[in-house]
Enzyme design. Structure first.
Site, PDB file in Angstrom:
ATOM      1  N   GLU A  65       0.825  -1.198   0.000  1.00 28.93           N
ATOM      2  CA  GLU A  65       0.000   0.000   0.000  1.00 28.93           C
ATOM      3  C   GLU A  65       0.863   1.254   0.000  1.00 28.93           C
ATOM      4  OE1 GLU A  65      -3.220   0.297  -0.384  1.00 28.93           O
ATOM      5  OE2 GLU A  65      -3.334  -1.859  -0.582  1.00 28.93           O
ATOM      6  N   ARG A 274       9.819 -12.408   0.949  1.00 29.72           N
ATOM      7  CA  ARG A 274       9.049 -11.255   1.403  1.00 29.72           C
ATOM      8  C   ARG A 274       9.804 -10.498   2.480  1.00 29.72           C
ATOM      9  NH1 ARG A 274       5.171  -7.933  -0.570  1.00 29.72           N
ATOM     10  NH2 ARG A 274       3.826  -7.108   1.058  1.00 29.72           N
ATOM     11  N   GLU A 316      14.374  -4.129  -4.686  1.00 26.73           N
ATOM     12  CA  GLU A 316      14.846  -4.531  -6.006  1.00 26.73           C
ATOM     13  C   GLU A 316      13.852  -5.414  -6.762  1.00 26.73           C
ATOM     14  OE1 GLU A 316      19.539  -4.370  -6.356  1.00 26.73           O
ATOM     15  OE2 GLU A 316      18.918  -6.130  -5.209  1.00 26.73           O
ATOM     16  N   GLU A 343       2.256  -5.837  -9.944  1.00 29.73           N
ATOM     17  CA  GLU A 343       3.677  -5.516 -10.028  1.00 29.73           C
ATOM     18  C   GLU A 343       4.363  -6.304 -11.154  1.00 29.73           C
ATOM     19  OE1 GLU A 343       5.148  -6.023  -6.070  1.00 29.73           O
ATOM     20  OE2 GLU A 343       4.272  -4.142  -5.362  1.00 29.73           O
TER      21      GLU A 343
END
Length: 428
Positions: A65, A274, A316, A343
């Site tokens: 977000e 993650r 990255e 994404e």
């Protein structure tokens, strides 16, 4: 405004909750979840001065977000050079990612806990002209204190899960109704969230369904020199990405990788966890299983012998989505709820995922309807599907279909900008 005995009790407790908040922060600090040097910000103590002129405060519930807001803030800043932007988040990872991406006249602070003295101190210093909450953050002390100061509050990109709705409805329906009346306008991601918010008491005239803000977010950035260097190191080898993986998914991705390598012998797997601080643990486990692994945080290069590359760095992801023509979205073969598929879609990477995509159910449904993604049932299925999707024509077809779905909702950002500027200027 509707009243609630439960809400009144919570606010009374929150007014005396500094000891509780301090203890909670210390526990999080001991667990490595807080930034020791900036811990005061979590108590509402600012670390920088407030800029002059109008100020919009944005708060995002998650890393995704936070990043999705940046492109909108950049565009708002270009249209209104008199406005500054405060962006808050609650995690170290989000702060690290935002630090290198903040648009002009924007700055980051950690959000204070919902303890009334800390919230008051925060609002006294920053005195925002508008508060913008992303997703479904409903903080009683914050909304109450903002209401006392007549600061308008908008909830954009709103999403409420069925579980969160059940919790509010069962235990605090009156409190939810009272709090939602303190929000001036809501833009919901989809109809389910809109229905849940109205059932809790949000006036329907304050609500509109606009879609997800992530559709309008700018493609993730990358270092072009690094992309060229890594492409050179690959020497034309096929590669795929396991993106935003969680505990248990790295071993599963390696299992799928072994199966796909029967068809693609030189195939390289890039794992981008993650939480990058798990990198050493991931590398150690893979090496114990016999894999030849290179680790990015240790500056280990990709060689012809490398079978798996662990990209345990922050900020990255744009690089890996550009390098890998196929991406498996982590958090979807374990019950996490999945991560943002726009994404990879925005950067031309075909998307594979498991069944656990509740966090982005509407988006994945649209991608599925557009034949833009493939769902797999387990790691063996991922290996079989991967071997097929790696074919250049199939990967290109899926990536193009995903890009079309992604680009079709770019007006979501425009709607959010129009709303926020109108609220800032006091336009009904």
């Amino acid at each position: 405004m509707p009243r609630s005995v439960l809400l009144a009790a919570y606010l009374a407790w929150s007014n005396r909750a500094e000891r509780y908040g301090t203890r909670k922060l210390q526990q999080r600090l001991d667990a490595g979840k807080e930034d020791a040097e900036r811990l005061g910000e979590r108590r509402g103590i600012p670390s920088i001065d407030r800029p002059d002129g109008p100020l919009i405060w944005f708060h995002a519930a998650s890393v995704g977000e936070s990043v999705s807001l940046l492109e909108m803030i950049r565009r708002m800043g270009e249209e209104r050079p008199d406005v500054s932007f405060l962006i808050t988040s609650g995690t170290i990872t989000s702060a690290e990612i935002l630090a290198s991406r903040l648009p002009p006249r924007s700055f980051h602070q950690y959000v204070p806990l919902d303890v009334r003295p800390w919230v008051r101190r925060f609002l006294d210093h920053w005195a925002p002209d508008l508060i913008v909450l992303a997703e479904a953050e409903i903080w009683p002390a914050l909304l109450h204190e903002a209401s006392l100061r007549d600061i308008p509050v908008a909830l954009i990109n709103a999403r409420m899960t069925a579980a969160a709705h059940r919790k509010w409805r069962r235990f605090a329906r009156g409190a939810a109704r009272s709090l939602l009346h303190r929000i001036a306008h809501v833009q919901a991601q989809e109809g389910e969230t809109a229905g849940r918010l109205m059932s809790l008491g949000l006036p329907p005239e304050r609500l509109e369904v606009t879609g997800t803000l992530k559709e309008g977010s700018k493609a993730l950035p990358h270092d072009e020199a690094e992309r060229v260097a890594l492409a050179r190191a690959l020497q034309g080898r096929p590669c795929w990405l396991a993106a935003s993986t969680h505990e248990g998914e790295e071993a599963g991705a390696a299992e799928a990788h072994a199966q796909a390598r029967r068809s693609w012998q030189k195939l390289l797997l890039v794992i981008a966890p993650r939480h990058p601080d798990r990198g050493d643990e991931i590398v150690s486990g893979l090496r114990l299983d016999g894999w030849r692994v290179a680790q990015r945080s240790a500056d280990e290069p990709i060689t012809t012998e490398t079978e798996i590359y662990v990209a345990d760095t922050v900020g990255e992801m744009g690089l890996w989505f550009r390098l890998c023509p196929v991406s498996f979205m982590g958090g979807s073969l374990v019950p996490i709820g999945g991560h943002n598929p726009f994404e990879p879609a925005a950067l031309g990477s075909a998307i594979l995922h498991g069944p656990h995509v509740e966090n982005f159910a509407d988006i994945f449904a649209r991608l599925t309807n557009g034949n833009a993604t493939c769902e797999v049932s387990d790691w063996a299925d991922l290996g079989r599907t991967l071997a097929h999707v790696l074919e250049p024509d199939e990967a290109a077809r899926m990536a193009h279909a995903a890009w079309e779905v992604c680009s079709s909702g770019a007006d979501v950002t425009e709607k959010a900008m129009d709303l926020l500027f109108a609220m800032l200027d006091g336009v009904d």
